[in-house]
Design a protein around this motif. Structure first.
Motif, PDB file in Angstrom:
ATOM      1  N   ILE A 107       0.873  -1.161   0.000  1.00 25.76           N
ATOM      2  CA  ILE A 107       0.000   0.000   0.000  1.00 25.76           C
ATOM      3  C   ILE A 107       0.915   1.217   0.000  1.00 25.76           C
ATOM      4  O   ILE A 107       1.745   1.371   0.894  1.00 25.76           O
ATOM      5  CB  ILE A 107      -0.934   0.027   1.233  1.00 25.76           C
ATOM      6  CG1 ILE A 107      -1.847  -1.197   1.248  1.00 25.76           C
ATOM      7  CG2 ILE A 107      -1.743   1.329   1.241  1.00 25.76           C
ATOM      8  CD1 ILE A 107      -2.675  -1.329   2.506  1.00 25.76           C
ATOM      9  N   ALA A 140       1.416   4.905   0.600  1.00 24.45           N
ATOM     10  CA  ALA A 140       0.766   5.981   1.351  1.00 24.45           C
ATOM     11  C   ALA A 140       1.595   7.251   1.209  1.00 24.45           C
ATOM     12  O   ALA A 140       2.809   7.228   1.412  1.00 24.45           O
ATOM     13  CB  ALA A 140       0.626   5.589   2.819  1.00 24.45           C
ATOM     14  N   SER A 146      -8.486   6.354   0.231  1.00 19.44           N
ATOM     15  CA  SER A 146      -7.694   5.405  -0.552  1.00 19.44           C
ATOM     16  C   SER A 146      -8.350   5.114  -1.889  1.00 19.44           C
ATOM     17  O   SER A 146      -9.549   5.325  -2.065  1.00 19.44           O
ATOM     18  CB  SER A 146      -7.497   4.118   0.244  1.00 19.44           C
ATOM     19  OG  SER A 146      -8.735   3.538   0.570  1.00 19.44           O
ATOM     20  N   GLU A 203      -2.959   5.273  -0.561  1.00 20.86           N
ATOM     21  CA  GLU A 203      -3.622   6.014   0.508  1.00 20.86           C
ATOM     22  C   GLU A 203      -3.086   7.436   0.502  1.00 20.86           C
ATOM     23  O   GLU A 203      -1.884   7.649   0.385  1.00 20.86           O
ATOM     24  CB  GLU A 203      -3.339   5.388   1.884  1.00 20.86           C
ATOM     25  CG  GLU A 203      -4.056   4.101   2.127  1.00 20.86           C
ATOM     26  CD  GLU A 203      -3.886   3.580   3.546  1.00 20.86           C
ATOM     27  OE1 GLU A 203      -2.982   4.053   4.274  1.00 20.86           O
ATOM     28  OE2 GLU A 203      -4.658   2.692   3.914  1.00 20.86           O
TER      29      GLU A 203
END
Length: 138
Positions: free
Chosen positions: A77, A79, A116, A126
C-alpha cells in the motif's frame, strides 16, 4: 550508524504505460522526461520520492519472482501525505474521476484523515493528512 537513504524510488509494474501516465497526470503528478521512455516512466512524488512505472515485461527483468496481480493480490500500500484534509479529498477525487477505483471508505481518526483508491492496475494508494498540532496535544 542508522541507515538513511537520500531518495526513495518505488517500482510498480503496469499494464499500459501511456494510460497509466495519463491517469497519474490527471491526479496531478508530473514526470521526469529524462528517465521516461517506452518501458518506464519516472513519476515525481516529491523532491526525494519517485515512483518508477515499469511495463510488466521490463519489470520482470529486475526479478526472478512472479509478479503479483495487484487487481487480486495486495503487494503493498503506497501511502503519501497531503497538506490538508481538503487536499486529501482533492487527490482522491481526481484519482476516482480519472478511472481509479475506491479501495476503502474514508477514515477519520480526528488527528488523521485518510482516503484510498486503486490505480488502473489495482495498486493500492492512501492519501493521508495528519494534524501535527493534535498529535502534540496527546
Amino acid at each position: 550508524m542508522a541507515l538513511t537513504a537520500q531518495k526513495i524510488f518505488l517500482n510498480l509494474a503496469v499494464s499500459d504505460l501511456d494510460k497509466t501516465m495519463a491517469f497519474y497526470r490527471a491526479v496531478g503528478f508530473e514526470f521526469n522526461a529524462q528517465f521516461t521512455d517506452q518501458n518506464a516512466a519516472c513519476m515525481i512524488v516529491s523532491e526525494d520520492i519517485f515512483v518508477m512505472l515499469l511495463v510488466k515485461d521490463f519489470f520482470k527483468t529486475f526479478t526472478g519472482k512472479e509478479l503479483a496481480d495487484p487487481s487480486v493480490t495486495t503487494e503493498a500500500i503506497v501511502a503519501i501525505s497531503a497538506d490538508s484534509r481538503e487536499q486529501v479529498d482533492e487527490i482522491a477525487d481526481k484519482a476516482l474521476a480519472a478511472g481509479g477505483k475506491p479501495s476503502n471508505p474514508p477514515t477519520d481518526h480526528g488527528f488523521m484523515y485518510v482516503r484510498s483508491f486503486q490505480d488502473l492496475d489495482g495498486h493500492l494508494w492512501e492519501i493521508m493528512y495528519m494534524d501535527q498540532s493534535a498529535i502534540a496535544q496527546e
